[in-house]
Motif scaffolding. Structure first.
Motif, short mmCIF file in Angstrom:
data_model
loop_
_atom_site.label_atom_id
_atom_site.label_comp_id
_atom_site.label_asym_id
_atom_site.label_seq_id
_atom_site.Cartn_x
_atom_site.Cartn_y
_atom_site.Cartn_z
N SER A 295 -36.09 31.64 -16.47
CA SER A 295 -35.72 30.24 -16.73
C SER A 295 -36.51 29.29 -15.83
N GLU A 296 -36.70 28.07 -16.34
CA GLU A 296 -37.40 27.05 -15.57
C GLU A 296 -36.56 26.59 -14.38
N GLU A 297 -35.24 26.62 -14.52
CA GLU A 297 -34.37 26.25 -13.40
C GLU A 297 -34.57 27.19 -12.21
N ALA A 298 -34.75 28.49 -12.49
CA ALA A 298 -34.99 29.45 -11.41
C ALA A 298 -36.34 29.19 -10.74
N LYS A 299 -37.34 28.82 -11.53
CA LYS A 299 -38.64 28.50 -10.94
C LYS A 299 -38.55 27.30 -10.00
N LEU A 300 -37.82 26.27 -10.46
CA LEU A 300 -37.68 25.08 -9.60
C LEU A 300 -36.91 25.41 -8.32
N LEU A 301 -35.88 26.25 -8.43
CA LEU A 301 -35.11 26.62 -7.24
C LEU A 301 -36.00 27.33 -6.22
N PHE A 302 -36.91 28.19 -6.70
CA PHE A 302 -37.83 28.86 -5.79
C PHE A 302 -38.83 27.88 -5.21
N ILE A 303 -39.31 26.94 -6.03
CA ILE A 303 -40.29 25.96 -5.56
C ILE A 303 -39.71 25.08 -4.46
N THR A 304 -38.46 24.69 -4.58
CA THR A 304 -37.83 23.75 -3.65
C THR A 304 -36.94 24.44 -2.62
N LYS A 323 -44.09 18.85 1.09
CA LYS A 323 -45.49 19.25 0.91
C LYS A 323 -45.58 20.68 0.40
N ARG A 324 -44.74 21.55 0.96
CA ARG A 324 -44.77 22.93 0.49
C ARG A 324 -44.30 23.03 -0.96
N SER A 325 -43.23 22.26 -1.30
CA SER A 325 -42.73 22.28 -2.67
C SER A 325 -43.77 21.77 -3.64
N LEU A 326 -44.52 20.72 -3.25
CA LEU A 326 -45.55 20.19 -4.13
C LEU A 326 -46.66 21.21 -4.36
N SER A 327 -47.06 21.93 -3.32
CA SER A 327 -48.11 22.95 -3.51
C SER A 327 -47.63 24.07 -4.42
N HIS A 328 -46.36 24.48 -4.27
CA HIS A 328 -45.82 25.51 -5.16
C HIS A 328 -45.68 24.98 -6.58
N PHE A 329 -45.36 23.69 -6.72
CA PHE A 329 -45.24 23.11 -8.05
C PHE A 329 -46.60 23.09 -8.75
N LYS A 330 -47.65 22.73 -8.03
CA LYS A 330 -48.99 22.73 -8.62
C LYS A 330 -49.37 24.13 -9.09
N GLU A 331 -49.02 25.14 -8.30
CA GLU A 331 -49.32 26.51 -8.68
C GLU A 331 -48.52 26.92 -9.92
N LEU A 340 -40.11 22.09 -16.97
CA LEU A 340 -40.31 22.18 -15.53
C LEU A 340 -40.65 20.81 -14.94
N VAL A 341 -41.42 20.01 -15.68
CA VAL A 341 -41.74 18.65 -15.22
C VAL A 341 -40.47 17.82 -15.11
N GLU A 342 -39.58 17.91 -16.12
CA GLU A 342 -38.31 17.18 -16.08
C GLU A 342 -37.49 17.58 -14.86
N LEU A 343 -37.37 18.88 -14.62
CA LEU A 343 -36.57 19.36 -13.48
C LEU A 343 -37.19 18.91 -12.15
N TRP A 344 -38.52 18.91 -12.06
CA TRP A 344 -39.18 18.50 -10.83
C TRP A 344 -38.92 17.02 -10.55
N LEU A 345 -38.98 16.18 -11.58
CA LEU A 345 -38.71 14.76 -11.39
C LEU A 345 -37.24 14.52 -11.04
N ALA A 373 -44.37 11.67 -7.10
CA ALA A 373 -44.04 11.38 -8.50
C ALA A 373 -45.23 10.77 -9.24
N GLU A 374 -45.97 9.87 -8.57
CA GLU A 374 -47.14 9.25 -9.19
C GLU A 374 -48.22 10.30 -9.46
N PHE A 375 -48.38 11.25 -8.56
CA PHE A 375 -49.34 12.33 -8.78
C PHE A 375 -48.97 13.12 -10.04
N CYS A 376 -47.67 13.38 -10.22
CA CYS A 376 -47.23 14.12 -11.41
C CYS A 376 -47.53 13.35 -12.69
#
Length: 619
Positions: A295-304, A323-331, A340-345, A373-376
């Protein structure tokens, strides 16, 4: 509780003489309480009369479990009252109060025993009995748990209470763990049991860590780890993490093998772990397991996920985590999805609202959130859904960047012209910029464009927003009524919401003696154009006729019309009776009671009878 039960043969033998003899045996105790000024003479007579009434009710050939619950509730309140008076009187020597309370406890245990003997399948009775015995520190509690689990082996609540008793009274983690493991063998699909066993092991580890000498290198668990007893499959001890955290990790791994890809279930372990900050080393293992979920929710939980180690004094933890969450999000976005974009925002929005009122270094952190957020928006614009745009727009509005919000809204509406929520946000932004004292033609044109683009079935929010604006800026009521008629005939999916909102606004802005006929015209037209209305519409109209128009006959007719459509609802009958009581029309109450009793069926009839008794008592 309203299930009628035929009393066993032993209870059929009870006669009025038996009840009177039982009450006579209780008189000496009440006389002692009166002698020690714990009750008054008037209270003594009332207690005897109430007990007599209850005994006849519970000893009848056909009785209700609800009658026993009422009896128990009365005795528990009486016990609490006498306990309070005894402790107040003998506060210098509390031992003198014990003899007065002992007989009450014996009677309550006797009542509970009679109740569960008659209704052993009633779980609520067992839970009440356990709660009372726990609060009074009864020595019978262990036997009560055994009997309760004999009748209700699938009751998760009783298993958890039994294990909690072993932990709270004696800190006996071995017995508590054994209870949980037996409960899991009987109820292997009960998710809460895994969570509570995990919590138990964390509490046990915390206690043992405090009890030991910090210089010792012993693990938290001296006894053998019962990994093989967990119903999760063939876990090997080599799969576990460090010995200190072996058992909690084994519980987590075995449980997610049973409930595969259940993200909410796995996330609950993290919520429990947050109460034990000294065990942060468990975080990495649990997050690595959650990372495997699809699930995308699990990915976001790991990212953050939060930091487990932090040593830098020059930068805040929040900035490092972002900063670490943003680098994991880019990956993650190399194989990302719009969800995943919705959950990140949403995550960024939540973070921003938390730190919105902070100053100094936290103010810099707010700007870092906005930059992220602007980068996204610039990098993943093609994956932005209408919901993602809404979150980003609300983030801009929270930062009071109205111009940026309008630009984003224009960009979003070019892509999603038929999205109702985007149009509502756009219109509310225009309304916020105007003076709201007179109708603005640009805003009215924007409303017209929104109605042209959004499908008719999804226009309920638009109509609500339009009527809110129309009443606030003083658009003519006749014109609004024409638009209201158009809205009713448009075929919106949520028509009841539009009707209740328009009638409420009409009453709010025009609800005075001069406009009674116009308001009545509005709701009369509503009933004519859409005969099937929700009960809430009737309640609004009845309130208007009662409190503003003061036309009680019209309000009574509205009640009758509502009953013709919603006569199977006990709450409507009770409101009607309460309304007649407030009007002091007591001659109508009896007629309404018998009409309701002949109309309602169980379980609504039981609810009506209980609530009617309280209304009648107040009268």
């Amino acid at each position: 509780y309203q299930r009628r039960v035929r009393v066993p043969a032993v209870y059929k033998m009870i006669t009025g003489e038996d009840i009177e003899r039982k009450l006579q045996e209780e008189v000496p105790l009440l006389e002692q309480l009166f002698f020690h000024s714990l009750i008054t003479l008037k209270e003594l007579k009332q207690i005897l009369q109430r007990r007599k009434d209850f005994e006849y009710e519970v000893s009848a050939p056909v009785t209700l479990a609800f009658n026993f619950l009422q009896y128990l509730q009365y005795e528990l309140k009486l016990y609490a009252l006498v306990s309070l008076r005894a402790k107040e009187k003998y506060k210098d020597n509390e031992a003198q109060a014990v003899p007065h309370l002992k007989q009450f406890r014996i009677k309550l245990h006797s009542l509970f025993s009679r109740a569960i003997h008659q209704w052993p399948g009633d779980l609520s009775l067992w839970l009440h009995y356990i709660d009372y015995s726990w609060r009074t520190h009864s020595y019978l509690l262990h036997r009560i748990f055994v009997d309760a689990l004999r009748f209700h082996p699938n009751s998760v609540e009783i298993w958890i209470l039994a294990a909690s008793r072993e932990w709270q009274l004696g800190r006996n983690v071995t017995v508590a763990r054994a209870i949980f493991l037996r409960a899991l063998r009987i109820n292997p699909r009960a998710k809460v049991l895994y969570h509570e066993l995990f919590r138990l092991e964390l509490m046990s580890g915390t206690k043992q860590k405090k009890d030991r000498d910090p210089k010792q290198t012993l693990t938290w668990y001296d006894e053998p780890i019962p990994v093989d007893d967990l119903p999760g499959g063939d876990l090997k001890k080599s799969e576990l993490d460090s010995p200190d955290l072996a058992l909690p990790m084994a519980i987590f791994k075995s449980s997610i093998k049973i409930f595969k890809d259940d993200f909410k279930f796995a996330k609950k372990f993290i919520s429990i772990l947050k109460w034990f900050p000294h065990m942060r080393s468990l975080y990495d293992g649990i997050y690595n397991e959650i990372r495997k979920f699809e699930s995308e929710e699990a990915k976001l939980l790991f990212i953050t996920r939060p930091l487990t180690q932090f040593t830098s004094p020059k930068i805040t933890v929040e900035e490092i985590e972002l900063k670490r969450s943003l680098s994991h999000f880019k990956e993650a976005m190399k194989q990302g999805t719009p969800r995943l974009v919705e959950l990140w925002l949403q995550f960024l929005m939540k973070k921003y609202l938390i730190y919105k009122s902070c100053e100094n270094s936290q103010g810099l952190f707010k700007q870092a959130i906005l930059d992220t957020a602007e980068f996204c928006l610039s990098s993943y614009n093609d994956m932005f859904t209408s919901k993602a745009y809404l979150i980003w727009i609300r983030l801009s509005l929270a930062n009071e960047a109205i111009q940026n919000s309008k630009t984003l809204l224009d960009q979003a509406l070019n892509r999603f012209q038929n999205d109702e929520h985007l149009w509502v946000t756009y219109l509310l932004t225009l309304v916020a910029e105007s003076d709201q004292k007179s109708p603005d033609q640009n805003i009215l044109n924007s409303f017209k464009r929104s109605f042209e683009n959004v499908p008719k079935q999804k226009q309920s929010l638009l109509w609500e927003t339009f009527f809110d604006y129309g009443f606030k800026v003083g658009i003519n009521l006749e014109s609004l009524i024409k638009d209201y008629k158009k809205a009713i005939l448009s075929g919106c999916s949520d028509l009841e919401r539009i009707k209740s909102r328009f009638i409420s606004l009409a009453i709010q802005y025009y609800g005075n003696q001069k406009n009674i006929d116009q308001i009545r015209k509005v709701y009369t037209m509503t009933f004519q154009l859409a005969p099937k209305n929700e009960l809430n519409i009737y309640k609004i109209c009845i309130h208007f006729e009662t409190e503003i128009a003061r036309q009680f006959d019209v309000a009574r007719q509205l009640f009758e019309n509502a009953i013709s459509s919603f006569g199977s609802t006990s709450r409507l009958w009770l409101d009607y009776i309460d309304w007649e009581i407030n009007r002091e029309q007591f001659k109508n109450i009896s007629n309404l009671f018998w009409r309701a009793k002949n109309t309602l069926v169980q379980p609504e009839l039981g609810k009506f009878l209980r609530s009617y008794g309280r209304l009648y008592a107040n009268v």
